[in-house]
Design an enzyme around this catalytic site. Structure first.
Site, PDB file in Angstrom:
ATOM      1  N   GLU A 129       0.839  -1.208   0.000  1.00  0.00           N
ATOM      2  CA  GLU A 129       0.000   0.000   0.000  1.00  0.00           C
ATOM      3  C   GLU A 129       0.874   1.259   0.000  1.00  0.00           C
ATOM      4  OE1 GLU A 129      -2.963  -0.374  -0.791  1.00  0.00           O
ATOM      5  OE2 GLU A 129      -3.226  -2.492  -0.331  1.00  0.00           O
ATOM      6  N   ASP A 155      -0.924  -1.170  -9.250  1.00  0.00           N
ATOM      7  CA  ASP A 155      -0.998  -2.621  -9.076  1.00  0.00           C
ATOM      8  C   ASP A 155      -0.441  -3.300 -10.319  1.00  0.00           C
ATOM      9  OD1 ASP A 155      -2.156  -3.074  -6.531  1.00  0.00           O
ATOM     10  OD2 ASP A 155      -4.120  -2.454  -7.300  1.00  0.00           O
ATOM     11  N   HIS A 166       1.836   2.182  -3.446  1.00  0.00           N
ATOM     12  CA  HIS A 166       0.869   3.020  -4.175  1.00  0.00           C
ATOM     13  C   HIS A 166       1.110   4.501  -3.874  1.00  0.00           C
ATOM     14  CE1 HIS A 166      -1.453  -0.142  -5.937  1.00  0.00           C
ATOM     15  NE2 HIS A 166      -1.882  -0.639  -4.780  1.00  0.00           N
TER      16      HIS A 166
HETATM   17 ZN   LIG Z   1      -2.696  -2.458  -4.624  1.00  0.00          ZN
END
Ligand SMILES: [Zn+2]
Length: 171
Positions: free
Chosen positions: A125, A134, A128
């Protein structure tokens, strides 16, 4: 000046010269100075809402600090504004990146309860927030493959391409 004194003076000059040459040789053999490291971007994170997942959050931040040099993740001082807010909730783990290096991470307990590695969740996370999308489906060797790396995947580290993308984003 006697001949002996003249010879002694010549010898002294020769020794001085040799000493200078020796000094220069030593200086020339010294290792070249390492380039001045570029200052890393420091991003602060507030994990005060991460409850029982706080340790995993710190470990996930440490993963990035070990993996890249252009950006560092550091805990924000208590009460101070942070670039990244990290909270635990009962949903699926997710991140909202408001701008590069800024946003919110939810350490979703749904994945924790399913058995996914909590440090991998945190590092993923945070990836990101550091600008990575992703990469799903993907192998366990990829951090951004997330849950598609498998529930037993305990790799917490970004692969070479993921590291390079973050380095480039903050360079
Ligand atoms: Zn993700």
């Amino acid at each position: 000046m006697t001949l002996r004194n003249a010879a002694r003076a010549l010898l002294t000059m020769l020794l001085v010269t040799l000493t200078l040459v020796g000094t220069q040789t030593t200086a020339g053999a010294a290792p070249t100075p390492t380039p001045t490291p570029t200052q890393a971007t420091v991003l602060t994170y507030d994990a005060s809402g991460s409850a029982e997942l706080t340790d995993a959050v710190h470990s996930g931040a440490a993963v990035w600090n070990e993996s890249v040099t252009s950006v560092r993740l550091e805990p924000a001082a208590p009460g101070a504004d942070a670039n990244i807010t990290i909270v635990a909730d009962d949903g699926w783990p997710r991140a909202l990146t408001t701008s590069l290096g800024n946003g919110i991470v939810w350490m979703g307990r749904q994945a924790v309860d399913d058995g996914y590695d909590t440090i991998r969740i945190a590092a993923h996370e945070l990836g990101h927030i550091l600008g990575l999308p992703d990469i799903k489906p993907g192998p366990c060797s990829s951090l951004m493959s997330g849950s598609t790396g498998g529930v037993d995947c305990a790799n917490r580290y970004p692969d070479a391409a993921e590291r390079a993308d973050v380095e480039a984003a903050f360079s």
